[in-house]
Design a protein around this motif. Sequence first.
Motif, short mmCIF file in Angstrom:
data_model
loop_
_atom_site.label_atom_id
_atom_site.label_comp_id
_atom_site.label_asym_id
_atom_site.label_seq_id
_atom_site.Cartn_x
_atom_site.Cartn_y
_atom_site.Cartn_z
N VAL A 123 0.86 -1.19 0.00
CA VAL A 123 0.00 0.00 0.00
C VAL A 123 0.90 1.24 0.00
N PRO B 259 -0.68 4.88 5.16
CA PRO B 259 -0.83 3.52 4.62
C PRO B 259 -1.23 2.50 5.69
N ILE C 228 -5.04 2.70 5.89
CA ILE C 228 -5.58 2.08 4.67
C ILE C 228 -5.46 0.56 4.75
N SER C 229 -4.30 0.06 5.19
CA SER C 229 -4.10 -1.39 5.31
C SER C 229 -5.08 -2.00 6.29
N ILE D 275 -8.33 -2.37 4.59
CA ILE D 275 -8.30 -3.46 3.61
C ILE D 275 -8.38 -4.81 4.31
N LYS E 128 4.76 3.74 3.15
CA LYS E 128 4.10 2.55 2.62
C LYS E 128 3.90 1.52 3.72
N VAL F 183 -8.88 -4.79 -2.45
CA VAL F 183 -7.61 -4.10 -2.22
C VAL F 183 -7.56 -2.80 -3.01
N HIS F 184 -7.86 -2.88 -4.30
CA HIS F 184 -7.74 -1.69 -5.15
C HIS F 184 -8.82 -0.66 -4.85
N ALA G 253 -8.06 1.10 -1.43
CA ALA G 253 -6.93 2.01 -1.62
C ALA G 253 -7.36 3.25 -2.40
N SER H 242 -5.08 6.44 -2.54
CA SER H 242 -3.80 5.75 -2.50
C SER H 242 -3.76 4.73 -3.62
N ASN H 243 -2.64 4.07 -3.75
CA ASN H 243 -2.48 2.97 -4.69
C ASN H 243 -2.02 1.73 -3.95
N ALA H 244 -2.44 0.59 -4.44
CA ALA H 244 -2.00 -0.67 -3.84
C ALA H 244 -1.74 -1.69 -4.94
#
Length: 398
Positions: free
Chosen positions: A193, A209, A212-213, A216, A253, A279-280, A283, A288-290
């Motif tokens: 992430v 991150p 966010i994690s 997820i 990250k 996940v996507h 994020a 964010s991007n993962a």
Amino acid sequence: MRGATMSLVLDKTFEQQLIAIRRHLHEYPELSHEEVETTASIRKWLTDANIRIANYPLRTGVIAEVGGFHEGPVIAIRADIDALPIHEETGLPFASRFPGKMHACGHDFHTAAILGTAFLLKEKEQELRGTVRFIFQPAEEKAKGAEQIIASGALENVEAIFGMHNKPDLPVGTVGIKGGAIMAAADGFIVEVEGRGSHAAVPEAGIDPIVISAHIVTALQSIVSRNVSALESAVVSVTRLNSGTAWNVIPDKALFDGTLRTFDERVRARVRQRFEKIVHSVADAFESNATVRWIEGPHPVINDDEWASVATQTAKSVGLTVIEPLPSPAGEDFAFYLKKTAGLFVFFGTSGPKEWHHPAFDVDERALLLAASFFTTLAQDALKRLNKEDLQIIEAVK
């Protein structure tokens, strides 16, 4: 009576031979792809029994054959030979001599029992209408060995393949046999992430991150409860999450990884699809991007129903108690063989004190002779069945 007594003596001597082999292997464990001395020992035991070694391009592992003097089918019996990076805590007099290496999954038991099968079938070699190919396979614990065996060509012309795993929770004298799925597909995942670092006191300046994690990981738990039928099964486990270097810094990250376990290829595909979507999407919701990286594991082990039926009768004929076991969510690269040919993987009772991969794992060695007897009879029954089928095909063509 004298003949029966002599048979018991021979059985006891033979049992002690198998126990000695198992203990030697246990004392000198080697990890996946490192099974050089194990390979040399197996080759010597086979050569001493006048069992021919087949020439296949393998760095570790051994392929041997018994039979072939009469035309007939080829069947295979597989044993795995590698150990685990675990420090042994059994206190056995033949415990591992190598710190941090141990036969904590019973591959020493598998190898000794299947060597016993080879020895017993060698005595009946002239009676076999066909060939029994013995596969002593490296690197099962890395789920790479079966593919190496297949790439070597050792599975060519094989019409059926058989294997086993010891089962500590089953008593000695019991064998678990079932058609269909018996072990799971075992896929690994690594998720990264991407965030934006900042001072922990100014979180609005960054993209966290860790938060966010956490979202997820929580959302992933909905896959099994909301995307897998109650009549099916799956496991989604996040087993590690790493991020950050200091208590007052929001990191750039986060990384987390874990495993998926499924018993059906359709469910496997669905779970992986939902995993990536969650996940996507999560994020993206946090700007964010993962990325998701898959570690492809073996397929589920899917047994052939007809061979399960044959093996059930074989087991009963040699005095074993047969049960239909619950499938194990552990993975097994024997699955790669069953993608190529029909066959059967069974659970063999060993009355163990601990589960697989425990540092105090052990087996009850009384199961060695039983396993060798079972696979010897199964090989004979399988050749008879395949020869009968071949004859029926010839008669039908006529």
